[in-house]
Design a protein around this motif. Structure first.
Motif, PDB file in Angstrom:
ATOM      1  N   GLU A   1      -5.303  -4.298 -10.987  1.00 47.04           N
ATOM      2  CA  GLU A   1      -5.891  -4.050 -12.304  1.00 47.04           C
ATOM      3  C   GLU A   1      -4.808  -3.485 -13.201  1.00 47.04           C
ATOM      4  O   GLU A   1      -3.716  -3.138 -12.738  1.00 47.04           O
ATOM      5  CB  GLU A   1      -7.050  -3.065 -12.176  1.00 47.04           C
ATOM      6  CG  GLU A   1      -8.256  -3.774 -11.595  1.00 47.04           C
ATOM      7  CD  GLU A   1      -9.494  -2.916 -11.576  1.00 47.04           C
ATOM      8  OE1 GLU A   1      -9.481  -1.834 -12.200  1.00 47.04           O
ATOM      9  OE2 GLU A   1     -10.450  -3.330 -10.921  1.00 47.04           O
ATOM     10  N   TRP A   2      -5.134  -3.405 -14.490  1.00 47.44           N
ATOM     11  CA  TRP A   2      -4.106  -2.929 -15.410  1.00 47.44           C
ATOM     12  C   TRP A   2      -4.493  -1.579 -15.998  1.00 47.44           C
ATOM     13  O   TRP A   2      -5.617  -1.422 -16.497  1.00 47.44           O
ATOM     14  CB  TRP A   2      -3.879  -3.946 -16.532  1.00 47.44           C
ATOM     15  CG  TRP A   2      -2.591  -3.679 -17.257  1.00 47.44           C
ATOM     16  CD1 TRP A   2      -2.456  -3.139 -18.504  1.00 47.44           C
ATOM     17  CD2 TRP A   2      -1.279  -3.897 -16.769  1.00 47.44           C
ATOM     18  NE1 TRP A   2      -1.127  -3.008 -18.823  1.00 47.44           N
ATOM     19  CE2 TRP A   2      -0.374  -3.475 -17.765  1.00 47.44           C
ATOM     20  CE3 TRP A   2      -0.758  -4.401 -15.581  1.00 47.44           C
ATOM     21  CZ2 TRP A   2       1.007  -3.539 -17.616  1.00 47.44           C
ATOM     22  CZ3 TRP A   2       0.614  -4.481 -15.436  1.00 47.44           C
ATOM     23  CH2 TRP A   2       1.477  -4.051 -16.440  1.00 47.44           C
TER      24      TRP A   2
ATOM     25  N   CYS B   1       2.725 -10.383  -5.200  1.00 41.21           N
ATOM     26  CA  CYS B   1       3.085  -9.585  -6.380  1.00 41.21           C
ATOM     27  C   CYS B   1       4.540  -9.098  -6.279  1.00 41.21           C
ATOM     28  O   CYS B   1       5.269  -9.070  -7.269  1.00 41.21           O
ATOM     29  CB  CYS B   1       2.126  -8.408  -6.550  1.00 41.21           C
ATOM     30  SG  CYS B   1       1.979  -7.383  -5.072  1.00 41.21           S
TER      31      CYS B   1
ATOM     32  N   ASN C   1      -7.842 -10.212  -5.986  1.00 44.14           N
ATOM     33  CA  ASN C   1      -8.289  -9.363  -7.111  1.00 44.14           C
ATOM     34  C   ASN C   1      -7.977  -7.886  -6.878  1.00 44.14           C
ATOM     35  O   ASN C   1      -8.778  -7.018  -7.218  1.00 44.14           O
ATOM     36  CB  ASN C   1      -9.795  -9.520  -7.360  1.00 44.14           C
ATOM     37  CG  ASN C   1     -10.108 -10.853  -7.997  1.00 44.14           C
ATOM     38  OD1 ASN C   1      -9.292 -11.355  -8.790  1.00 44.14           O
ATOM     39  ND2 ASN C   1     -11.228 -11.429  -7.645  1.00 44.14           N
TER      40      ASN C   1
ATOM     41  N   LYS D   1       3.703  -7.407 -16.801  1.00 39.15           N
ATOM     42  CA  LYS D   1       2.410  -7.977 -16.376  1.00 39.15           C
ATOM     43  C   LYS D   1       2.531  -9.259 -15.555  1.00 39.15           C
ATOM     44  O   LYS D   1       1.540  -9.962 -15.343  1.00 39.15           O
ATOM     45  CB  LYS D   1       1.499  -8.241 -17.590  1.00 39.15           C
ATOM     46  CG  LYS D   1       0.956  -6.994 -18.242  1.00 39.15           C
ATOM     47  CD  LYS D   1      -0.148  -7.359 -19.209  1.00 39.15           C
ATOM     48  CE  LYS D   1      -0.754  -6.107 -19.806  1.00 39.15           C
ATOM     49  NZ  LYS D   1      -1.768  -6.391 -20.800  1.00 39.15           N
ATOM     50  N   LYS D   2       3.720  -9.610 -15.107  1.00 37.77           N
ATOM     51  CA  LYS D   2       3.864 -10.854 -14.331  1.00 37.77           C
ATOM     52  C   LYS D   2       3.078 -10.795 -13.020  1.00 37.77           C
ATOM     53  O   LYS D   2       2.673 -11.808 -12.481  1.00 37.77           O
ATOM     54  CB  LYS D   2       5.342 -11.132 -14.041  1.00 37.77           C
ATOM     55  CG  LYS D   2       6.054 -11.691 -15.254  1.00 37.77           C
ATOM     56  CD  LYS D   2       7.423 -12.240 -14.920  1.00 37.77           C
ATOM     57  CE  LYS D   2       8.012 -12.839 -16.197  1.00 37.77           C
ATOM     58  NZ  LYS D   2       9.455 -12.782 -16.226  1.00 37.77           N
ATOM     59  N   CYS D   3       2.858  -9.604 -12.528  1.00 38.26           N
ATOM     60  CA  CYS D   3       2.140  -9.461 -11.252  1.00 38.26           C
ATOM     61  C   CYS D   3       0.620  -9.527 -11.437  1.00 38.26           C
ATOM     62  O   CYS D   3      -0.108  -9.763 -10.478  1.00 38.26           O
ATOM     63  CB  CYS D   3       2.511  -8.129 -10.598  1.00 38.26           C
ATOM     64  SG  CYS D   3       2.120  -6.702 -11.632  1.00 38.26           S
ATOM     65  N   LEU D   4       0.154  -9.309 -12.666  1.00 37.42           N
ATOM     66  CA  LEU D   4      -1.279  -9.049 -12.888  1.00 37.42           C
ATOM     67  C   LEU D   4      -2.203 -10.153 -12.393  1.00 37.42           C
ATOM     68  O   LEU D   4      -3.237  -9.873 -11.795  1.00 37.42           O
ATOM     69  CB  LEU D   4      -1.517  -8.775 -14.386  1.00 37.42           C
ATOM     70  CG  LEU D   4      -2.925  -8.339 -14.752  1.00 37.42           C
ATOM     71  CD1 LEU D   4      -3.326  -7.080 -13.997  1.00 37.42           C
ATOM     72  CD2 LEU D   4      -3.034  -8.103 -16.248  1.00 37.42           C
ATOM     73  N   ASN D   5      -1.850 -11.417 -12.643  1.00 37.81           N
ATOM     74  CA  ASN D   5      -2.791 -12.492 -12.306  1.00 37.81           C
ATOM     75  C   ASN D   5      -2.421 -13.298 -11.059  1.00 37.81           C
ATOM     76  O   ASN D   5      -2.954 -14.376 -10.845  1.00 37.81           O
ATOM     77  CB  ASN D   5      -2.951 -13.421 -13.520  1.00 37.81           C
ATOM     78  CG  ASN D   5      -3.581 -12.669 -14.673  1.00 37.81           C
ATOM     79  OD1 ASN D   5      -4.544 -11.935 -14.484  1.00 37.81           O
ATOM     80  ND2 ASN D   5      -2.998 -12.810 -15.862  1.00 37.81           N
ATOM     81  N   VAL D   6      -1.511 -12.798 -10.269  1.00 37.24           N
ATOM     82  CA  VAL D   6      -1.094 -13.602  -9.107  1.00 37.24           C
ATOM     83  C   VAL D   6      -1.864 -13.245  -7.835  1.00 37.24           C
ATOM     84  O   VAL D   6      -1.759 -13.933  -6.828  1.00 37.24           O
ATOM     85  CB  VAL D   6       0.422 -13.453  -8.810  1.00 37.24           C
ATOM     86  CG1 VAL D   6       1.251 -13.946  -9.991  1.00 37.24           C
ATOM     87  CG2 VAL D   6       0.777 -12.015  -8.452  1.00 37.24           C
ATOM     88  N   CYS D   7      -2.637 -12.172  -7.896  1.00 36.96           N
ATOM     89  CA  CYS D   7      -3.277 -11.703  -6.654  1.00 36.96           C
ATOM     90  C   CYS D   7      -4.560 -12.490  -6.359  1.00 36.96           C
ATOM     91  O   CYS D   7      -5.522 -12.449  -7.123  1.00 36.96           O
ATOM     92  CB  CYS D   7      -3.601 -10.209  -6.758  1.00 36.96           C
ATOM     93  SG  CYS D   7      -4.347  -9.600  -5.233  1.00 36.96           S
ATOM     94  N   SER D   8      -4.586 -13.190  -5.241  1.00 37.01           N
ATOM     95  CA  SER D   8      -5.775 -13.977  -4.851  1.00 37.01           C
ATOM     96  C   SER D   8      -6.917 -13.086  -4.387  1.00 37.01           C
ATOM     97  O   SER D   8      -8.022 -13.557  -4.146  1.00 37.01           O
ATOM     98  CB  SER D   8      -5.427 -14.922  -3.701  1.00 37.01           C
ATOM     99  OG  SER D   8      -4.293 -15.652  -3.995  1.00 37.01           O
TER     100      SER D   8
END
Ligand code: SF4
Ligand code: SF4
Length: 293
Positions: A90-91, A111, A87, A78-85
Protein backbone atom coordinates in the motif's frame (compact mmCIF):
# COMPACT_ATOMS: atom_id res chain seq x y z
CA UNK A 1 14.59 -46.97 6.55
CA UNK A 2 11.09 -47.01 5.04
CA UNK A 3 8.69 -44.05 4.81
CA UNK A 4 4.94 -44.71 4.75
CA UNK A 5 2.69 -41.71 4.24
CA UNK A 6 -0.94 -41.61 5.25
CA UNK A 7 -2.85 -39.31 3.01
CA UNK A 8 -6.39 -38.30 2.07
CA UNK A 9 -7.69 -36.25 -0.82
CA UNK A 10 -10.30 -34.70 1.45
CA UNK A 11 -10.19 -33.49 5.05
CA UNK A 12 -12.24 -35.23 7.73
CA UNK A 13 -11.95 -38.78 6.38
CA UNK A 14 -10.28 -40.06 9.57
CA UNK A 15 -6.69 -39.92 8.31
CA UNK A 16 -5.21 -38.96 11.68
CA UNK A 17 -7.25 -41.61 13.50
CA UNK A 18 -5.85 -44.20 11.10
CA UNK A 19 -2.34 -42.73 11.55
CA UNK A 20 -2.44 -42.87 15.35
CA UNK A 21 -3.83 -46.43 15.41
CA UNK A 22 -1.30 -47.68 12.85
CA UNK A 23 1.51 -45.95 14.77
CA UNK A 24 0.54 -47.80 17.96
CA UNK A 25 0.21 -51.19 16.28
CA UNK A 26 3.35 -50.84 14.13
CA UNK A 27 5.41 -49.66 17.10
CA UNK A 28 4.67 -52.97 18.85
CA UNK A 29 6.56 -54.79 16.06
CA UNK A 30 9.33 -52.39 15.14
CA UNK A 31 11.00 -49.10 16.00
CA UNK A 32 9.15 -46.22 14.39
CA UNK A 33 9.12 -42.41 14.34
CA UNK A 34 6.01 -40.45 13.42
CA UNK A 35 5.95 -37.13 11.56
CA UNK A 36 2.90 -34.88 11.61
CA UNK A 37 3.20 -33.02 8.32
CA UNK A 38 -0.28 -31.50 8.40
CA UNK A 39 1.43 -28.24 9.30
CA UNK A 40 -1.69 -26.06 8.93
CA UNK A 41 -3.67 -28.15 11.42
CA UNK A 42 -1.43 -30.70 13.15
CA UNK A 43 -3.28 -32.99 15.53
CA UNK A 44 -1.51 -36.34 15.43
CA UNK A 45 0.14 -35.45 18.75
CA UNK A 46 -3.24 -34.65 20.30
CA UNK A 47 -4.76 -37.88 19.08
CA UNK A 48 -1.83 -39.65 20.77
CA UNK A 49 -2.59 -37.74 23.97
CA UNK A 50 0.28 -35.23 23.78
CA UNK A 51 -0.36 -31.68 24.96
CA UNK A 52 2.06 -28.81 24.38
CA UNK A 53 3.75 -29.28 27.76
CA UNK A 54 4.54 -32.91 26.89
CA UNK A 55 6.94 -32.06 24.05
CA UNK A 56 10.60 -32.07 25.01
CA UNK A 57 11.88 -29.53 22.49
CA UNK A 58 10.65 -26.81 20.20
CA UNK A 59 12.57 -25.66 17.14
CA UNK A 60 11.78 -22.27 15.62
CA UNK A 61 11.91 -22.36 11.83
CA UNK A 62 12.73 -19.36 9.66
CA UNK A 63 11.87 -20.60 6.19
CA UNK A 64 9.89 -17.63 4.96
CA UNK A 65 10.86 -14.17 3.71
CA UNK A 66 9.11 -10.79 3.87
CA UNK A 67 9.75 -7.55 2.01
CA UNK A 68 11.22 -4.77 4.16
CA UNK A 69 11.77 -1.16 3.10
CA UNK A 70 15.09 0.62 3.61
CA UNK A 71 13.52 4.07 4.02
CA UNK A 72 16.70 6.11 3.47
CA UNK A 73 17.10 4.61 -0.01
CA UNK A 74 13.49 5.01 -1.19
CA UNK A 75 12.89 7.93 -3.61
CA UNK A 76 9.11 7.46 -3.75
CA UNK A 77 9.07 6.48 -7.45
CA UNK A 78 6.14 4.04 -6.85
CA UNK A 79 7.56 1.47 -9.29
CA UNK A 80 6.97 -1.23 -6.70
CA UNK A 81 3.36 -0.25 -5.94
CA UNK A 82 1.49 -2.23 -8.59
CA UNK A 83 3.74 -5.22 -9.12
CA UNK A 84 2.64 -7.27 -6.12
CA UNK A 85 0.35 -10.18 -7.10
CA UNK A 86 -0.61 -10.61 -3.46
CA UNK A 87 -1.84 -7.03 -2.85
CA UNK A 88 0.70 -6.70 -0.08
CA UNK A 89 1.85 -3.17 -0.94
CA UNK A 90 0.00 0.00 0.00
CA UNK A 91 1.08 3.59 -0.29
CA UNK A 92 1.69 5.92 2.67
CA UNK A 93 0.72 9.28 1.17
CA UNK A 94 2.05 11.30 4.06
CA UNK A 95 5.50 9.73 4.07
CA UNK A 96 5.52 8.99 0.32
CA UNK A 97 6.76 5.46 0.81
CA UNK A 98 5.39 1.94 0.24
CA UNK A 99 4.05 -0.04 3.18
CA UNK A 100 4.31 -3.84 3.15
CA UNK A 101 1.60 -5.97 4.73
CA UNK A 102 3.44 -8.82 6.47
CA UNK A 103 0.43 -11.12 6.49
CA UNK A 104 -0.07 -10.80 2.72
CA UNK A 105 3.58 -10.70 1.61
CA UNK A 106 4.70 -14.06 0.20
CA UNK A 107 8.33 -13.00 -0.13
CA UNK A 108 8.32 -13.50 -3.90
CA UNK A 109 10.87 -10.69 -4.37
CA UNK A 110 9.19 -9.00 -7.37
CA UNK A 111 9.12 -5.58 -5.66
CA UNK A 112 12.81 -5.92 -4.85
CA UNK A 113 13.63 -6.68 -8.49
CA UNK A 114 11.77 -3.63 -9.87
CA UNK A 115 13.14 -1.18 -7.29
CA UNK A 116 15.74 1.04 -9.03
CA UNK A 117 17.22 2.22 -5.71
CA UNK A 118 17.75 -1.20 -4.09
CA UNK A 119 15.51 0.07 -1.30
CA UNK A 120 13.76 -3.25 -0.61
CA UNK A 121 15.32 -6.25 1.06
CA UNK A 122 13.89 -9.67 1.86
CA UNK A 123 14.16 -10.54 5.51
CA UNK A 124 13.93 -14.10 6.86
CA UNK A 125 11.10 -14.46 9.39
CA UNK A 126 10.06 -17.17 11.78
CA UNK A 127 7.13 -18.97 10.18
CA UNK A 128 6.77 -22.23 12.06
CA UNK A 129 7.63 -24.30 15.11
CA UNK A 130 8.66 -27.93 15.05
CA UNK A 131 7.85 -29.79 18.27
CA UNK A 132 9.64 -33.01 19.20
CA UNK A 133 8.30 -35.45 21.75
CA UNK A 134 7.56 -39.06 22.56
CA UNK A 135 4.27 -40.93 22.84
CA UNK A 136 3.79 -44.60 23.66
CA UNK A 137 7.57 -45.08 23.39
CA UNK A 138 8.05 -43.73 19.87
CA UNK A 139 9.19 -40.34 18.63
CA UNK A 140 6.82 -37.75 17.24
CA UNK A 141 7.86 -34.70 15.24
CA UNK A 142 5.12 -32.18 14.61
CA UNK A 143 5.24 -29.03 12.48
CA UNK A 144 2.99 -26.05 13.03
CA UNK A 145 2.84 -23.09 10.66
CA UNK A 146 2.38 -19.67 12.29
CA UNK A 147 -0.87 -17.84 11.54
CA UNK A 148 -0.88 -16.18 8.13
CA UNK A 149 2.54 -17.54 7.22
CA UNK A 150 3.52 -19.18 3.96
CA UNK A 151 6.10 -21.83 3.15
CA UNK A 152 4.15 -24.89 4.34
CA UNK A 153 5.98 -27.16 1.88
CA UNK A 154 9.36 -26.13 3.25
CA UNK A 155 8.16 -26.72 6.81
CA UNK A 156 7.05 -30.22 5.88
CA UNK A 157 10.55 -30.88 4.49
CA UNK A 158 12.01 -29.67 7.81
CA UNK A 159 9.66 -31.93 9.80
CA UNK A 160 10.67 -34.93 7.70
CA UNK A 161 14.36 -34.04 7.98
CA UNK A 162 14.06 -33.94 11.78
CA UNK A 163 12.10 -37.22 11.84
CA UNK A 164 14.84 -38.86 9.75
CA UNK A 165 17.53 -37.52 12.08
CA UNK A 166 15.73 -39.06 15.09
CA UNK A 167 15.04 -42.29 13.20
CA UNK A 168 18.76 -42.66 12.36
CA UNK A 169 19.76 -41.94 15.95
CA UNK A 170 17.26 -44.50 17.31
CA UNK A 171 17.84 -47.07 14.55
CA UNK A 172 14.16 -46.87 13.64
CA UNK A 173 13.09 -48.90 10.63
CA UNK A 174 10.04 -46.88 9.73
CA UNK A 175 8.86 -43.27 9.55
CA UNK A 176 5.09 -42.89 9.52
CA UNK A 177 4.07 -39.58 7.96
CA UNK A 178 0.65 -38.06 8.61
CA UNK A 179 0.18 -35.81 5.58
CA UNK A 180 -2.11 -32.84 5.10
CA UNK A 181 -5.29 -33.45 3.08
CA UNK A 182 -5.70 -32.22 -0.49
CA UNK A 183 -3.19 -31.71 -3.28
CA UNK A 184 -1.32 -28.57 -2.15
CA UNK A 185 2.30 -27.85 -1.27
CA UNK A 186 2.38 -29.65 2.11
CA UNK A 187 0.86 -32.76 0.53
CA UNK A 188 3.37 -32.81 -2.32
CA UNK A 189 6.22 -32.32 0.17
CA UNK A 190 4.78 -35.11 2.38
CA UNK A 191 4.47 -37.59 -0.48
CA UNK A 192 7.86 -36.85 -2.03
CA UNK A 193 10.34 -39.56 -1.02
CA UNK A 194 7.69 -41.93 0.40
CA UNK A 195 8.03 -45.67 -0.20
CA UNK A 196 4.33 -46.36 0.19
CA UNK A 197 1.12 -44.33 0.50
CA UNK A 198 -1.96 -45.32 2.45
CA UNK A 199 -4.90 -43.32 1.09
CA UNK A 200 -7.79 -42.91 3.51
CA UNK A 201 -11.23 -42.22 2.10
CA UNK A 202 -14.90 -42.48 3.06
CA UNK A 203 -17.97 -43.52 1.05
CA UNK A 204 -19.11 -40.11 -0.20
CA UNK A 205 -18.98 -38.65 -3.73
CA UNK A 206 -16.80 -35.72 -2.60
CA UNK A 207 -14.31 -38.05 -0.92
CA UNK A 208 -14.04 -40.21 -4.05
CA UNK A 209 -13.67 -37.14 -6.28
CA UNK A 210 -10.90 -35.74 -4.02
CA UNK A 211 -9.27 -39.17 -3.80
CA UNK A 212 -9.03 -39.31 -7.59
CA UNK A 213 -7.38 -35.86 -7.67
CA UNK A 214 -4.99 -36.82 -4.88
CA UNK A 215 -4.04 -40.08 -6.58
CA UNK A 216 -2.85 -38.10 -9.59
CA UNK A 217 -0.20 -36.56 -7.32
CA UNK A 218 0.68 -39.98 -5.85
CA UNK A 219 0.95 -41.48 -9.35
CA UNK A 220 3.08 -38.54 -10.49
CA UNK A 221 5.69 -39.67 -7.97
CA UNK A 222 5.15 -43.33 -8.95
CA UNK A 223 4.57 -44.38 -5.32
CA UNK A 224 2.70 -47.65 -4.67
CA UNK A 225 -0.58 -46.98 -2.88
CA UNK A 226 -3.23 -48.91 -0.97
CA UNK A 227 -6.65 -47.79 0.19
CA UNK A 228 -8.46 -47.71 3.53
CA UNK A 229 -12.20 -47.02 3.42
CA UNK A 230 -13.28 -45.45 6.67
CA UNK A 231 -16.90 -45.62 7.87
CA UNK A 232 -17.50 -47.93 4.89
CA UNK A 233 -20.81 -49.22 6.28
CA UNK A 234 -22.46 -45.78 6.31
CA UNK A 235 -22.98 -46.13 2.56
CA UNK A 236 -22.18 -49.68 1.44
CA UNK A 237 -23.33 -49.04 -2.11
CA UNK A 238 -20.86 -46.18 -2.49
CA UNK A 239 -18.14 -48.21 -0.76
CA UNK A 240 -18.61 -50.82 -3.50
CA UNK A 241 -18.15 -48.06 -6.09
CA UNK A 242 -14.87 -47.07 -4.42
CA UNK A 243 -13.75 -50.71 -4.38
CA UNK A 244 -14.53 -51.03 -8.09
CA UNK A 245 -12.50 -47.86 -8.72
CA UNK A 246 -9.61 -49.26 -6.65
CA UNK A 247 -9.72 -52.63 -8.47
CA UNK A 248 -9.70 -50.92 -11.85
CA UNK A 249 -6.66 -48.94 -10.79
CA UNK A 250 -4.90 -52.00 -9.30
CA UNK A 251 -4.94 -50.43 -5.87
CA UNK A 252 -5.28 -52.94 -3.01
CA UNK A 253 -7.95 -52.37 -0.38
CA UNK A 254 -5.91 -52.53 2.81
CA UNK A 255 -8.88 -52.31 5.11
CA UNK A 256 -12.48 -51.26 5.62
CA UNK A 257 -13.27 -49.58 8.94
CA UNK A 258 -16.88 -49.53 10.17
CA UNK A 259 -18.50 -46.46 11.69
CA UNK A 260 -18.29 -46.75 15.46
CA UNK A 261 -19.07 -44.10 18.07
CA UNK A 262 -16.08 -45.43 20.05
CA UNK A 263 -13.72 -43.76 17.54
CA UNK A 264 -15.24 -40.42 18.52
CA UNK A 265 -15.04 -41.27 22.22
CA UNK A 266 -11.36 -42.14 21.78
CA UNK A 267 -10.71 -38.76 20.12
CA UNK A 268 -12.56 -36.91 22.87
CA UNK A 269 -10.44 -38.74 25.46
CA UNK A 270 -7.20 -38.00 23.56
CA UNK A 271 -6.36 -41.65 23.14
CA UNK A 272 -5.75 -43.66 19.97
CA UNK A 273 -8.81 -45.81 19.27
CA UNK A 274 -6.79 -49.07 19.55
CA UNK A 275 -5.72 -48.05 23.06
CA UNK A 276 -9.13 -46.71 24.07
CA UNK A 277 -10.90 -49.88 23.00
CA UNK A 278 -8.91 -53.04 22.24
CA UNK A 279 -11.66 -54.35 19.94
CA UNK A 280 -10.16 -52.11 17.21
CA UNK A 281 -6.74 -53.79 17.35
CA UNK A 282 -7.67 -56.62 14.96
CA UNK A 283 -8.82 -54.11 12.32
CA UNK A 284 -5.43 -52.43 12.26
CA UNK A 285 -3.47 -55.68 12.55
CA UNK A 286 -5.25 -56.79 9.39
CA UNK A 287 -4.39 -53.48 7.63
CA UNK A 288 -0.72 -54.03 8.54
CA UNK A 289 -0.86 -57.63 7.26
CA UNK A 290 -2.27 -56.40 3.95
CA UNK A 291 0.41 -53.72 3.86
CA UNK A 292 3.12 -56.35 4.16
CA UNK A 293 1.44 -58.77 1.70
S1 SF4 B 1 8.01 -9.69 -1.87
FE1 SF4 B 1 6.45 -10.22 -3.38
S2 SF4 B 1 4.68 -10.63 -2.11
FE2 SF4 B 1 6.07 -9.46 -0.83
S3 SF4 B 1 5.46 -7.35 -1.12
FE3 SF4 B 1 7.09 -7.77 -2.59
S4 SF4 B 1 6.01 -8.33 -4.47
FE4 SF4 B 1 4.55 -8.48 -2.79
S1 SF4 C 1 10.45 1.06 -6.19
FE1 SF4 C 1 11.97 1.35 -4.58
S2 SF4 C 1 12.45 3.48 -4.63
FE2 SF4 C 1 10.54 3.25 -5.75
S3 SF4 C 1 8.94 3.59 -4.23
FE3 SF4 C 1 9.34 1.40 -4.28
S4 SF4 C 1 10.85 1.11 -2.69
FE4 SF4 C 1 10.84 3.27 -3.09
Amino acid sequence: MKIITIFSGKGGTGKTTVSSCLAIMLSREQKIVTADCDVDAPNLGLSLGLKEKDYSSFIKIRASEKAVLIKEKCNGCKKCLNVCSFNAIEWDKKKNIPVFDNLLCEGCGTCKIVCPEDAIKLKKVENATISVGKAYGFGIVSGQLKMGESGSGRIVMEVKRKAMEIARKENAELILVDSAAGIGCPVIASLNGSDYVIAVTEPTPSALSDLKRGLKVVNHFGIPCGLVINKYDLNKEFSNKIETFANKNKMPILGKIPYDREFVNALVNLRPAVVYNKKFESLFISIIKNLNA
